[in-house]
Design a protein around this motif. Structure first.
Motif, short mmCIF file in Angstrom:
data_model
loop_
_atom_site.label_atom_id
_atom_site.label_comp_id
_atom_site.label_asym_id
_atom_site.label_seq_id
_atom_site.Cartn_x
_atom_site.Cartn_y
_atom_site.Cartn_z
N SER A 1 0.83 -1.21 0.00
CA SER A 1 0.00 0.00 0.00
C SER A 1 0.86 1.25 0.00
N PHE A 2 1.90 1.28 0.84
CA PHE A 2 2.81 2.43 0.87
C PHE A 2 3.42 2.69 -0.51
N ILE A 3 3.86 1.62 -1.16
CA ILE A 3 4.54 1.76 -2.46
C ILE A 3 3.59 2.31 -3.52
N ILE A 4 2.45 1.68 -3.69
CA ILE A 4 1.57 2.06 -4.80
C ILE A 4 0.92 3.42 -4.55
N LEU A 5 0.61 3.75 -3.29
CA LEU A 5 0.00 5.05 -3.01
C LEU A 5 1.01 6.17 -3.17
N THR A 6 2.28 5.93 -2.81
CA THR A 6 3.30 6.95 -3.02
C THR A 6 3.48 7.21 -4.51
N ARG A 7 3.37 6.15 -5.31
CA ARG A 7 3.46 6.31 -6.76
C ARG A 7 2.26 7.10 -7.29
N LEU A 8 1.07 6.86 -6.75
CA LEU A 8 -0.14 7.49 -7.27
C LEU A 8 -0.35 8.90 -6.73
N MET B 1 4.69 -2.80 -16.29
CA MET B 1 5.37 -1.75 -17.01
C MET B 1 6.55 -1.18 -16.23
N GLY B 2 6.54 -1.38 -14.91
CA GLY B 2 7.53 -0.75 -14.04
C GLY B 2 6.94 0.48 -13.40
N LEU B 3 7.39 0.82 -12.19
CA LEU B 3 6.86 1.98 -11.48
C LEU B 3 7.08 3.26 -12.30
N PHE B 4 6.03 4.06 -12.42
CA PHE B 4 6.00 5.33 -13.16
C PHE B 4 6.10 5.12 -14.68
N GLN B 5 5.92 3.90 -15.15
CA GLN B 5 5.96 3.63 -16.58
C GLN B 5 4.56 3.45 -17.17
N GLY B 6 3.55 3.31 -16.32
CA GLY B 6 2.19 3.13 -16.79
C GLY B 6 1.37 4.40 -16.63
N MET B 7 0.05 4.26 -16.79
CA MET B 7 -0.87 5.41 -16.66
C MET B 7 -2.05 5.04 -15.76
N PRO B 8 -1.79 4.59 -14.54
CA PRO B 8 -2.89 4.16 -13.67
C PRO B 8 -3.83 5.29 -13.25
N ASN B 9 -3.35 6.54 -13.30
CA ASN B 9 -4.20 7.66 -12.89
C ASN B 9 -5.34 7.93 -13.87
N LYS B 10 -5.34 7.25 -15.00
CA LYS B 10 -6.48 7.38 -15.93
C LYS B 10 -7.71 6.64 -15.41
N ILE B 11 -7.51 5.75 -14.43
CA ILE B 11 -8.65 5.04 -13.84
C ILE B 11 -9.27 5.93 -12.76
N PRO B 12 -10.55 6.27 -12.85
CA PRO B 12 -11.17 7.10 -11.81
C PRO B 12 -11.09 6.44 -10.43
N VAL B 13 -10.83 7.24 -9.40
CA VAL B 13 -10.68 6.82 -8.00
C VAL B 13 -9.83 5.55 -7.88
N VAL B 14 -8.71 5.55 -8.59
CA VAL B 14 -7.86 4.36 -8.63
C VAL B 14 -7.31 4.01 -7.26
N GLU B 15 -7.08 4.99 -6.39
CA GLU B 15 -6.51 4.70 -5.07
C GLU B 15 -7.46 3.93 -4.18
N HIS B 16 -8.75 4.01 -4.44
CA HIS B 16 -9.76 3.39 -3.57
C HIS B 16 -10.12 1.98 -4.06
N ASP B 17 -11.06 1.91 -4.99
CA ASP B 17 -11.62 0.63 -5.40
C ASP B 17 -10.73 -0.12 -6.40
N PHE B 18 -9.92 0.61 -7.17
CA PHE B 18 -9.22 -0.01 -8.30
C PHE B 18 -7.70 0.00 -8.13
N VAL B 19 -7.23 -0.02 -6.89
CA VAL B 19 -5.79 -0.02 -6.65
C VAL B 19 -5.14 -1.30 -7.18
N PHE B 20 -5.89 -2.40 -7.19
CA PHE B 20 -5.36 -3.66 -7.73
C PHE B 20 -5.00 -3.54 -9.20
N SER B 21 -5.77 -2.73 -9.94
CA SER B 21 -5.47 -2.52 -11.36
C SER B 21 -4.16 -1.76 -11.53
N ALA B 22 -3.93 -0.77 -10.66
CA ALA B 22 -2.68 0.00 -10.72
C ALA B 22 -1.48 -0.91 -10.41
#
Length: 451
Positions: free
Chosen positions: A107-114, A313-334
């Motif tokens: 959680s720390f890793i992916i949220l810091t990235r997002l 894709m590697g950290l900061f190599q993708g575009m997960p912020n295109k998913i609405p509310v990605v930090e909440h319900d769709f963090v698994f996709s990121a």
């Protein structure tokens, strides 16, 4: 050079989490205590290595010294949690502690990235929640009157849910939270725990028809309030938890079949009664047809998972912020997009090992109330993981629930850490039961020899 490091790091992290996950299941074998201790220490090493590598990549990609300071604070926090559990509760389950810390580190890793700000806030909430949760195993393993508070649990749970129904803020078509002193709180996250204690308290007393009617009426009122509030994800979790607890307590298959049938009819009714349910079903059934509106979130989720492939894709190599509310319900996709499907599958298996451990504790506890509590919390945790991952992968319609300990959300994190602490308390209670039985056997053997 940075891109080479990012590319190499994702493979290293996949290998590390794969070995960690493998050890989660090997520990269930009949190893000696020394062997288990060695396994747990190796798991800690893999976890801290993943955490360090990810933050080094974050620093290389952002150049932010704040990220390094946040990493140091998180590392100290994780070390402190492991050390405090070992000192305060030597009988606690090391596997549960390690998995809890691993999920928090992801959680720390992916949220810091997002979102760095949200990661800091999540870390602050986790630290505060852990300070409170560390007291709970002591209470659970020592206090004996919790089983007698059934009606207090019922009134408290209904009151909290009713307060949201009356004064709650509407988010994505559902009343989910209350704002108190500038803080947003989602009471249904805590009611899940209170609900389990309420049902366990009522069913452990008796499974006669009169008692079952009372328990069903109270459970039904909880679910009904959530349905009226349009928190259908929370309502579904409570419904499934009650149904399985009822079946285990009564051992009557008819109740399980009847409850499942009633749930199916209720789901059909919800489709016709609530527009946001119809939107989610449409988005699930054919998201590509409604990609501009209803299906946008799920299609972006599927794009992210597909783009990431097996290795990410590697950290900061993708575009997960295109998913609405990605930090909440769709963090698994990121996570799937940037860290890969292998990493995401290992994350699922870590959650599965937690679920297995919860059920294992429930099966081995002899005291009925504690056994039902462990079962109910285990089902709540496992079913929530299923709903979250099933929703983002289009296996089932999205229900808007978070991935425990990984998604962003203060109430979800706080309640999940409390849930893990309660399970630890029940595990210690089981250990004490085994120790008491062993002492009684020793006394009987001693008397037999003397005779």
């Amino acid at each position: 050079m940075t891109n080479v490091i990012v590319e190499l790091s994702k493979y290293i992290m996949i290998i590390l989490i794969a070995v960690y996950t493998f050890l989660c299941f090997t520990v269930f074998k009949n190893h000696t205590e020394e062997k288990k201790t060695s396994i747990f220490r190796r798991q800690n090493g893999f976890m801290f290595s993943i955490h360090l590598i990810a933050y080094l990549v974050i620093f290389l990609k952002t150049g932010s010294t704040r990220a390094l300071l946040l990493y140091a604070a998180q590392a100290v926090f994780l070390i402190g949690v492991i050390a405090l559990y070992s000192v305060l509760y030597p009988k606690a389950s090391r596997l549960i502690t390690n998995n809890m810390c691993m999920l928090m580190s992801v959680s720390f890793i992916i949220l810091t990235r997002l979102s760095f700000e949200k990661s800091v806030k999540q870390f602050t909430i986790m630290a505060a929640a852990m300070a409170a949760a560390l007291v709970i195993p002591f209470i659970i393993s020592r206090v004996t009157f919790l089983k007698k508070l059934g009606w207090i649990y019922a009134v408290t749970g209904i009151a909290l849910l009713s307060s949201v129904l009356v004064a709650g803020k509407v988010v994505f078509g559902a009343k989910l939270s209350l704002t108190i002193g500038g803080f947003s709180i989602q009471p249904s996250e805590f009611v899940k725990i209170i609900f389990v204690f309420c049902v366990a308290s009522m069913l452990y007393e008796s499974t006669e028809m009169e008692q079952l009617i009372k328990a069903t009426a109270i459970a039904g009122l909880h679910v009904l309030i959530l349905v009226v509030s349009r928190d259908l994800g929370g309502a579904l979790i409570l419904f499934v938890v009650y149904l399985i607890m009822l079946y285990v307590a009564s051992r009557r298959l008819l109740y399980l079949v009847g409850g499942f049938s009633a749930g199916c009819m209720a789901a059909v009714a919800a489709y016709f009664l609530f527009s946001h349910v119809r939107v989610r079903v449409l988005a699930w059934s054919d998201p590509w047809r409604y990609i501009e509106n209803e299906g946008y979130q799920i299609t972006q989720s599927l794009f992210a998972i597909g783009t990431g492939g097996w290795f990410g894709m590697g950290l900061f190599q993708g575009m997960p912020n295109k998913i609405p509310v990605v930090e909440h319900d769709f963090v698994f996709s990121a996570i799937s997009e940037e860290m890969g499907a292998f990493f995401a599958l290992c994350l699922i298996l870590i959650c599965v090992s937690c679920f297995i451990m919860f059920l294992n504790i429930a099966m081995q506890i002899r005291e009925p109330f504690s056994r039902l509590v462990a079962l109910g919390l285990g089902i709540a945790y496992g079913f929530q993981v299923f709903l979250t991952i099933g929703g983002v992968t289009k296996f089932i319609p999205s229900t808007g629930v978070t991935l425990p300990l990984v998604s962003y959300g203060g109430s979800s994190v706080f309640s999940t850490l409390i849930m893990f602490a309660i399970i630890q308390g029940l595990y210690i209670l089981r250990q004490n039961e085994d120790g008491s039985i062993d002492r009684q056997k020793q006394k009987r053997n001693k008397k037999t020899k003397q005779q």
